[in-house]
Design a protein around this motif. Sequence first.
Motif, PDB file in Angstrom:
ATOM      1  N   HIS A 132       0.837  -1.192   0.000  1.00 57.80           N
ATOM      2  CA  HIS A 132       0.000   0.000   0.000  1.00 57.80           C
ATOM      3  C   HIS A 132       0.882   1.255   0.000  1.00 57.80           C
ATOM      4  N   PRO A 133       0.411   2.344  -0.582  1.00 59.12           N
ATOM      5  CA  PRO A 133       1.227   3.557  -0.667  1.00 59.12           C
ATOM      6  C   PRO A 133       1.421   4.215   0.706  1.00 59.12           C
ATOM      7  N   ALA A 134       2.604   4.811   0.899  1.00 58.38           N
ATOM      8  CA  ALA A 134       2.904   5.551   2.124  1.00 58.38           C
ATOM      9  C   ALA A 134       3.883   6.667   1.798  1.00 58.38           C
ATOM     10  N   LEU A 135       3.675   7.823   2.430  1.00 53.26           N
ATOM     11  CA  LEU A 135       4.480   9.014   2.175  1.00 53.26           C
ATOM     12  C   LEU A 135       5.026   9.570   3.485  1.00 53.26           C
ATOM     13  N   LEU A 136       6.200  10.167   3.415  1.00 56.23           N
ATOM     14  CA  LEU A 136       6.745  10.958   4.522  1.00 56.23           C
ATOM     15  C   LEU A 136       6.786  12.402   4.044  1.00 56.23           C
ATOM     16  N   LEU A 137       6.082  13.294   4.751  1.00 55.01           N
ATOM     17  CA  LEU A 137       5.880  14.665   4.298  1.00 55.01           C
ATOM     18  C   LEU A 137       6.383  15.658   5.340  1.00 55.01           C
ATOM     19  N   ASP A 138       6.720  16.868   4.865  1.00 50.73           N
ATOM     20  CA  ASP A 138       7.069  17.934   5.799  1.00 50.73           C
ATOM     21  C   ASP A 138       5.854  18.815   6.049  1.00 50.73           C
ATOM     22  N   ARG A 139       6.030  19.930   6.724  1.00 54.27           N
ATOM     23  CA  ARG A 139       4.897  20.762   7.153  1.00 54.27           C
ATOM     24  C   ARG A 139       4.157  21.415   6.000  1.00 54.27           C
ATOM     25  N   HIS A 140       4.786  21.489   4.819  1.00 55.92           N
ATOM     26  CA  HIS A 140       4.142  22.090   3.650  1.00 55.92           C
ATOM     27  C   HIS A 140       3.641  21.043   2.660  1.00 55.92           C
ATOM     28  N   TRP A 141       3.583  19.790   3.081  1.00 52.32           N
ATOM     29  CA  TRP A 141       3.216  18.669   2.214  1.00 52.32           C
ATOM     30  C   TRP A 141       4.243  18.460   1.099  1.00 52.32           C
ATOM     31  N   ASP A 142       5.482  18.865   1.330  1.00 53.99           N
ATOM     32  CA  ASP A 142       6.547  18.515   0.401  1.00 53.99           C
ATOM     33  C   ASP A 142       7.003  17.094   0.712  1.00 53.99           C
ATOM     34  N   LEU A 143       7.262  16.336  -0.343  1.00 50.15           N
ATOM     35  CA  LEU A 143       7.609  14.925  -0.184  1.00 50.15           C
ATOM     36  C   LEU A 143       9.044  14.779   0.316  1.00 50.15           C
ATOM     37  N   VAL A 144       9.197  14.060   1.405  1.00 50.41           N
ATOM     38  CA  VAL A 144      10.525  13.755   1.948  1.00 50.41           C
ATOM     39  C   VAL A 144      10.980  12.386   1.464  1.00 50.41           C
TER      40      VAL A 144
ATOM     41  N   ALA B 228       9.091   8.299   0.049  1.00 50.22           N
ATOM     42  CA  ALA B 228       7.885   7.531  -0.261  1.00 50.22           C
ATOM     43  C   ALA B 228       8.276   6.089  -0.523  1.00 50.22           C
ATOM     44  N   ASN B 229       7.336   5.188  -0.332  1.00 47.63           N
ATOM     45  CA  ASN B 229       7.624   3.804  -0.695  1.00 47.63           C
ATOM     46  C   ASN B 229       7.301   3.578  -2.170  1.00 47.63           C
ATOM     47  N   ALA B 230       7.655   2.411  -2.674  1.00 49.02           N
ATOM     48  CA  ALA B 230       7.527   2.140  -4.113  1.00 49.02           C
ATOM     49  C   ALA B 230       6.082   2.177  -4.578  1.00 49.02           C
ATOM     50  N   ALA B 231       5.149   1.766  -3.716  1.00 45.44           N
ATOM     51  CA  ALA B 231       3.735   1.768  -4.111  1.00 45.44           C
ATOM     52  C   ALA B 231       3.226   3.171  -4.351  1.00 45.44           C
ATOM     53  N   ALA B 232       3.727   4.136  -3.593  1.00 43.63           N
ATOM     54  CA  ALA B 232       3.293   5.524  -3.779  1.00 43.63           C
ATOM     55  C   ALA B 232       3.874   6.112  -5.057  1.00 43.63           C
ATOM     56  N   THR B 233       5.138   5.878  -5.304  1.00 38.55           N
ATOM     57  CA  THR B 233       5.755   6.457  -6.502  1.00 38.55           C
ATOM     58  C   THR B 233       5.167   5.846  -7.769  1.00 38.55           C
ATOM     59  N   ALA B 234       4.696   4.603  -7.698  1.00 42.67           N
ATOM     60  CA  ALA B 234       4.111   3.960  -8.877  1.00 42.67           C
ATOM     61  C   ALA B 234       2.831   4.656  -9.321  1.00 42.67           C
ATOM     62  N   LEU B 235       2.146   5.307  -8.391  1.00 49.40           N
ATOM     63  CA  LEU B 235       0.892   5.973  -8.719  1.00 49.40           C
ATOM     64  C   LEU B 235       1.103   7.308  -9.427  1.00 49.40           C
ATOM     65  N   LEU B 236       2.364   7.771  -9.512  1.00 52.60           N
ATOM     66  CA  LEU B 236       2.647   9.071 -10.114  1.00 52.60           C
ATOM     67  C   LEU B 236       2.887   8.982 -11.618  1.00 52.60           C
TER      68      LEU B 236
END
Length: 260
Positions: free
Chosen positions: A106-118, A120-128
Amino acid sequence: MTTSTAPVGALLREWRERRRLSQLELSNRTAVSTRHLSWIETGRSRPTAQMILRLADDLEVPLRERNAMLLAAGFAPAYPQHGLDDPELADVRDALRAVLAAHLPHPALLLDRHWDLVEANAAATALLDGCAPHLLVAPVNVLRVSLHPDGLAPRIANLPQWRAHLLGQVRRRAERTGDPALGALLDELTGYGGGTAEEPGPGAVVVPLRLRTADGELALFSLAAHVTTAADVTVEELVVETFHPADAATAAALRRLGTG
């Protein structure tokens, strides 16, 4: 580090008003007299560093802004701000990365306070796949990628509903933190358009992201988590957002994508 030319008293008053508290209410909560609070806010009394932190803690001021208050009063910052790859954050970094990896397929992201991507796992990047390259140049803002016409927006089946959900999140965080960058981001995202949100259907328990993919439409809902014991500015501002299948078909599709 956030910097401000405003005196510390003005900053404390701004945060008190943002929390919609009167001086009397803050006085009752902190056991600091209203007279002393008034003198601090007007600059007649110079607060100690301990007093600033005491008031800031009750007002739930972010660590970054607490440091700014201390600097405005002539004191050194109380909270460090390390880079995620610094040795001091090794244990936290490893734990966050373990969460991302464990959430596959399943997709998962690590984000900073402005929703900038720090990260991500492979499932999340595949959706882009299919997003315009200019949206994927670091720093990648996941909200911009989601709502930009060159991003995921054309593939989001319930765009008005999902857009309203995201804009509401940005608006609430901007109001809570007073971060002008979030206000600017909200204006930008609003300008993309995307229709008026509809109410969730009968019996709905979450607002899903319905994303069209080559493997069919995925229905996902998200959970957000942060480090509740953070004493570092960077750590406090990190958020892990995990996406979960909202139906059996999506769960099966994500398993197929993961094995593929």
